[in-house]
Every structure is written in C-alpha cells, then in structure tokens.
Design an enzyme around this catalytic site. Sequence first.
Site, mmCIF file in Angstrom:
data_model
loop_
_atom_site.group_PDB
_atom_site.id
_atom_site.type_symbol
_atom_site.label_atom_id
_atom_site.label_comp_id
_atom_site.label_asym_id
_atom_site.label_seq_id
_atom_site.Cartn_x
_atom_site.Cartn_y
_atom_site.Cartn_z
ATOM 1 N N THR A 102 0.004 -10.077 -5.049
ATOM 2 C CA THR A 102 -1.004 -9.396 -4.234
ATOM 3 C C THR A 102 -1.811 -8.390 -5.042
ATOM 4 O OG1 THR A 102 -1.224 -7.761 -2.457
ATOM 5 C CG2 THR A 102 0.890 -7.834 -3.557
ATOM 6 N N ASP A 103 -3.003 -8.082 -4.561
ATOM 7 C CA ASP A 103 -3.830 -7.046 -5.207
ATOM 8 C C ASP A 103 -3.182 -5.662 -5.136
ATOM 9 O OD1 ASP A 103 -4.218 -6.574 -2.472
ATOM 10 O OD2 ASP A 103 -6.408 -6.735 -2.538
ATOM 11 N N GLU A 104 -2.208 -5.487 -4.218
ATOM 12 C CA GLU A 104 -1.625 -4.145 -4.045
ATOM 13 C C GLU A 104 -0.835 -3.697 -5.262
ATOM 14 O OE1 GLU A 104 -0.102 -2.938 -0.366
ATOM 15 O OE2 GLU A 104 -1.449 -4.225 0.774
ATOM 16 N N TYR A 146 6.476 -1.613 -0.552
ATOM 17 C CA TYR A 146 6.115 -3.042 -0.555
ATOM 18 C C TYR A 146 5.453 -3.420 -1.877
ATOM 19 C CZ TYR A 146 3.049 -7.073 0.013
ATOM 20 O OH TYR A 146 2.381 -8.256 -0.194
HETATM 21 P P1 NAD Z 1 4.553 -13.270 6.328
HETATM 22 O O1 NAD Z 1 5.332 -12.009 6.530
HETATM 23 O O2 NAD Z 1 3.653 -13.763 7.407
HETATM 24 O O3 NAD Z 1 5.569 -14.474 6.000
HETATM 25 C C1 NAD Z 1 6.667 -14.331 5.156
HETATM 26 C C2 NAD Z 1 7.585 -15.540 5.354
HETATM 27 O O4 NAD Z 1 8.695 -15.403 4.447
HETATM 28 C C3 NAD Z 1 8.187 -15.649 6.757
HETATM 29 O O5 NAD Z 1 8.095 -16.971 7.228
HETATM 30 C C4 NAD Z 1 9.636 -15.216 6.570
HETATM 31 O O6 NAD Z 1 10.524 -15.820 7.505
HETATM 32 C C5 NAD Z 1 9.902 -15.682 5.145
HETATM 33 N N1 NAD Z 1 10.994 -14.936 4.512
HETATM 34 C C6 NAD Z 1 11.176 -13.589 4.484
HETATM 35 N N2 NAD Z 1 12.325 -13.284 3.834
HETATM 36 C C7 NAD Z 1 12.867 -14.462 3.435
HETATM 37 C C8 NAD Z 1 14.051 -14.809 2.709
HETATM 38 N N3 NAD Z 1 14.900 -13.867 2.259
HETATM 39 N N4 NAD Z 1 14.288 -16.111 2.464
HETATM 40 C C9 NAD Z 1 13.434 -17.073 2.912
HETATM 41 N N5 NAD Z 1 12.323 -16.816 3.615
HETATM 42 C C10 NAD Z 1 12.043 -15.522 3.872
HETATM 43 O O7 NAD Z 1 3.770 -13.060 4.953
HETATM 44 P P2 NAD Z 1 2.325 -13.567 4.512
HETATM 45 O O8 NAD Z 1 1.321 -12.572 4.909
HETATM 46 O O9 NAD Z 1 2.173 -14.978 4.889
HETATM 47 O O10 NAD Z 1 2.489 -13.447 2.914
HETATM 48 C C11 NAD Z 1 3.016 -14.521 2.148
HETATM 49 C C12 NAD Z 1 3.042 -14.126 0.690
HETATM 50 O O11 NAD Z 1 1.733 -13.805 0.242
HETATM 51 C C13 NAD Z 1 3.885 -12.891 0.400
HETATM 52 O O12 NAD Z 1 4.542 -13.079 -0.832
HETATM 53 C C14 NAD Z 1 2.864 -11.764 0.304
HETATM 54 O O13 NAD Z 1 3.320 -10.731 -0.521
HETATM 55 C C15 NAD Z 1 1.695 -12.505 -0.322
HETATM 56 N N6 NAD Z 1 0.358 -11.967 -0.037
HETATM 57 C C16 NAD Z 1 -0.018 -11.663 1.241
HETATM 58 C C17 NAD Z 1 -1.309 -11.202 1.512
HETATM 59 C C18 NAD Z 1 -1.773 -10.876 2.906
HETATM 60 O O14 NAD Z 1 -2.860 -10.328 3.067
HETATM 61 N N7 NAD Z 1 -1.029 -11.209 3.955
HETATM 62 C C19 NAD Z 1 -2.199 -11.024 0.451
HETATM 63 C C20 NAD Z 1 -1.788 -11.346 -0.861
HETATM 64 C C21 NAD Z 1 -0.510 -11.823 -1.072
HETATM 65 O O1 TDX Z 2 -2.680 -0.324 12.858
HETATM 66 C C1 TDX Z 2 -3.279 -0.325 11.768
HETATM 67 N N1 TDX Z 2 -4.352 0.498 11.596
HETATM 68 C C2 TDX Z 2 -5.059 0.582 10.438
HETATM 69 O O2 TDX Z 2 -6.019 1.359 10.338
HETATM 70 C C3 TDX Z 2 -2.880 -1.165 10.665
HETATM 71 C C4 TDX Z 2 -1.715 -2.106 10.781
HETATM 72 C C5 TDX Z 2 -3.615 -1.080 9.491
HETATM 73 N N2 TDX Z 2 -4.657 -0.229 9.374
HETATM 74 C C6 TDX Z 2 -5.408 -0.177 8.101
HETATM 75 C C7 TDX Z 2 -4.541 -0.017 6.861
HETATM 76 C C8 TDX Z 2 -5.318 -0.774 5.813
HETATM 77 O O3 TDX Z 2 -6.292 0.066 5.225
HETATM 78 O O4 TDX Z 2 -6.048 -1.452 7.945
HETATM 79 C C9 TDX Z 2 -6.014 -1.891 6.586
HETATM 80 C C10 TDX Z 2 -5.276 -3.234 6.516
HETATM 81 O O5 TDX Z 2 -3.917 -2.959 6.829
HETATM 82 P P1 TDX Z 2 -2.801 -4.125 6.797
HETATM 83 O O6 TDX Z 2 -3.261 -5.264 7.642
HETATM 84 O O7 TDX Z 2 -1.484 -3.489 7.097
HETATM 85 O O8 TDX Z 2 -2.908 -4.626 5.292
HETATM 86 P P2 TDX Z 2 -2.683 -3.875 3.881
HETATM 87 O O9 TDX Z 2 -1.827 -2.688 4.002
HETATM 88 O O10 TDX Z 2 -4.041 -3.710 3.258
HETATM 89 O O11 TDX Z 2 -1.839 -5.022 3.089
HETATM 90 C C11 TDX Z 2 -2.196 -6.412 3.217
HETATM 91 O O12 TDX Z 2 -2.888 -6.873 2.083
HETATM 92 C C12 TDX Z 2 -2.159 -7.133 0.918
HETATM 93 C C13 TDX Z 2 -0.979 -7.302 3.505
HETATM 94 O O13 TDX Z 2 -0.252 -6.786 4.601
HETATM 95 C C14 TDX Z 2 -0.101 -7.463 2.314
HETATM 96 O O14 TDX Z 2 0.945 -8.391 2.585
HETATM 97 C C15 TDX Z 2 -0.931 -7.977 1.179
HETATM 98 O O15 TDX Z 2 -0.147 -8.060 0.025
#
Ligand code: NAD
Ligand code: TDX
Length: 343
Positions: free
Chosen positions: A123-125, A148
């Site tokens: 992730t970019d984080e 995280y």
């Molecule tokens: P999500 O939380 O929706 O899904 C995570 C999945 O992993 C779930 O299905 C959960 O059951 C499974 N999981 C959790 N712990 C586990 C374990 N111990 N063994 C097997 N399965 C397990 O997450 P997401 O938003 O779909 O993110 C997926 C991946 O992409 C993550 O690695 C996250 O860090 C990365 N990512 C997410 C974002 C974003 O904006 N959501 C951005 C960049 C990268």
């Molecule tokens: O209730 C809220 N109010 C609010 O203002 C929530 C949940 C978030 N926010 C803000 C926080 C962030 O600036 O909105 C922005 C987006 O928040 P999230 O959806 O929680 O995302 P973020 O913290 O940016 O992280 C996400 O991007 C990188 C994903 O959750 C991560 O899994 C990914 O790696």
Amino acid sequence: MRLLVTGGAGFIGSNFVRHALRAQRDLELTNLDALTYAGNLENLAELEADPRYRFVHGDICDAALVDRLMAGQDAVVHLAAESHVDRSILDAAAFIRTNVQGTQTLLDAARRRQVARFVHVSTDEVYGSLGAEGKFTEASPLAPNSPYAASKAAAELLVRAAFHTHGQPVVITRGSNNYGPYQFPEKFIPLAIANALAGQPVPLYGEGKNVRNWIHVADHCAGIWAALERGRAGAVYNLGGDDEVDNLTLLRRILARLGRDESLIRFVPDRPGHDFRYALDSALARRELGWRPALSLDEGLDRTVAWYRANGAWLERARDGAYRSYYETQYRARLERGQEARP
Ligand code: NAD
Ligand code: TDX
C-alpha cells in the site's frame, strides 16, 4: 497456470479473483481466506459452480496448511491482511500476526515449493504522509505512521529480504486508496454511502482536508495482474489512480449523487496520527507493465454509488452483527462531540 490467492473473500481479493478468471481461461485458482469479519463468501457466490475455482477456509499463519496448498502452485498473489487503520489504532495485535507473520509463512512455503512468482500486494501508506506538494516514487523512504502501515511496511521488508537473501521471484505492488463494489463499510467511501442511504450522519475526521489518491478497484486489479504477468523479480511498482481529492469534497460529491443534504456531514475529532496526503507517481508501472488506470473518479463514483444502491441487502448484512459494536466503539463518543457542517 495454478494460482494461489490469499484474502480472496475480501474487497480487493474478490474483485481480483473475478478479474483473474476473466483474464485467463486456463487457470486453476485456489482462494485461501480465514473469513475474518472482512471476508465474505457472498462476494464470490457466482463462482461456486466454476470448476477452475476452489475456496479453502484457513489461516495464512497455519504453516502446515500453507505448505500443503503451496505444492504445485505456479504463482501466489498475496492480499490477505488486516486492512483498516482505525482498527489498528484500537488494537494492533492481529495486524502483526496476519500481516507480518502470515507473510513470512507464505514466503517460506513458496520457497520450499519453488513457486515461480510471488506478488505481494502492499500500500501507499508505507511511505507515510506528504505535504501539499510532490508524489511518492518507489525510491521514496518508508516512513509508516499507523500500526497498520507499519505492519505492511514490515511485511514488505520481509518480501524484499526473501529476494535478496534467497533469490525468491517476488514482486511488490503499492496501491493507492481503493474504492468500488464489495468494499466493507468501515472504509470511508462505503461508510459514507451506507450512512447517507440510511439518512444517518457521516463522520468526517478533523476538518475534512486530508487528501487521498483514489483508484477504482478494477484498475488496481488490472495492475496487480500486470505485475503478475510482466513484473520484474525484485521490483516494486506504485499503482496509483489519477485523481486526488480532499475528504470534504469527496463527501460532497457522494451526497450530491445520492440526492442527500449536506447537513448529514458531521465533523468529528480527528484520527490520531492521521496522514495528511497520499499521492503516487506510477510512471514505472506505466513504462514496465504497460498499465494505466482507465476510470476517472467521477465515473468510478457513479458506478460505485449505483452498485451500493442496487445491493442494499449485501450492505445491510455487512452492517449487521459485529459491525455494530465496532461502529459504536469507533464513532459513538466522536459523534457526540462532533459538529454538523454549516453550509
Ligand atoms: P479486506 O479487509 O477487505 O480483506 C482482507 C481479506 O483477508 C478478508 O477476506 C479476510 O478474511 C482475509 N484475511 C484476514 N486475515 C487472514 C488470515 N490470517 N488468513 C487468511 N485470510 C485472512 O482488505 P482489502 O481492502 O481488500 O485489502 C486487500 C489487500 O490490499 C491488503 O493486503 C491491503 O493491505 C492491500 N491494500 C488495500 C488498499 C485499500 O484501499 N483497501 C489499498 C492498497 C493496498
Ligand atoms: O469515518 C471516517 N471518516 C473519515 O473522515 C473514515 C473511516 C475515514 N475518514 C477519512 C480518513 C482518511 O483520510 O477518510 C480517508 C480514507 O479513510 P479510510 O477509508 O479509512 O482509508 P485510509 O486510512 O486512507 O487507508 C486506506 O488506503 C490504504 C485503506 O483502508 C488501506 O487498507 C489501504 O492500504
């Protein structure tokens, strides 16, 4: 190709599984997922009858299971993780276990079984926070700010070490903020849509000025697939969307699409350590992978809002049960202290 996907029942994972099965006819895909609160088999219900797809309910930290599943695989795409920043602030233990230990467990088994490709979805984080100017490149230092982000950076460093020490054929992708269908409503965009649809206030952290670089999940999945097919071993690729927007502007756009009043905006106390801005320079992925995002944020939001409107039952089930107690813990005190937006 025999492909092991981890975390395929989650948001990006379920979109990726569908993408992969569409992209390659000759695919045997195993989805290993522990079905935590974020995993939902409903996300993949239409694949149950597909003979190319197999679901395994299990934990990536279970070394014996992982070793068994790894035998005969050609490639791994590793998405399983604890993924929500706010939950990592409440309790980081599961993040260290799954994101760090789980990643090493997968790397060890992939090495033993001589798997030819390992794509690690990061992730970019991991870069930390930007000011108003500039973008992160793959050469920017890692400076994670939340538990995280720190757990994802730790996982990446283990993947990097597997390449340097053991010559494992790994590729790392760093995606920006994803949105789209099947996203669990703890994340900002689906939370805003769900609350607004229900006529409930939408909590906006701080002054709503934090900026995120949004990418539609379909574009992110295409980038992960391109990294699997064409990524250089040992390389890291940023996969960022084209759009940056602050949270208040984004929320206004969502409310406008839903025909809801801005009085639903509730400014609440900020997230501790809240990163101000993320922005990715994705030139390397464009050059080496031939990838670029196809959907603008406007078009992606239209589709996403329409999807949540059409899938109210999915959303209600996701907001039921354990989600309610999380929501109470995370938001009740904040909302009591919060203020309505004044137009
Ligand atoms: P999500 O939380 O929706 O899904 C995570 C999945 O992993 C779930 O299905 C959960 O059951 C499974 N999981 C959790 N712990 C586990 C374990 N111990 N063994 C097997 N399965 C397990 O997450 P997401 O938003 O779909 O993110 C997926 C991946 O992409 C993550 O690695 C996250 O860090 C990365 N990512 C997410 C974002 C974003 O904006 N959501 C951005 C960049 C990268
Ligand atoms: O209730 C809220 N109010 C609010 O203002 C929530 C949940 C978030 N926010 C803000 C926080 C962030 O600036 O909105 C922005 C987006 O928040 P999230 O959806 O929680 O995302 P973020 O913290 O940016 O992280 C996400 O991007 C990188 C994903 O959750 C991560 O899994 C990914 O790696």
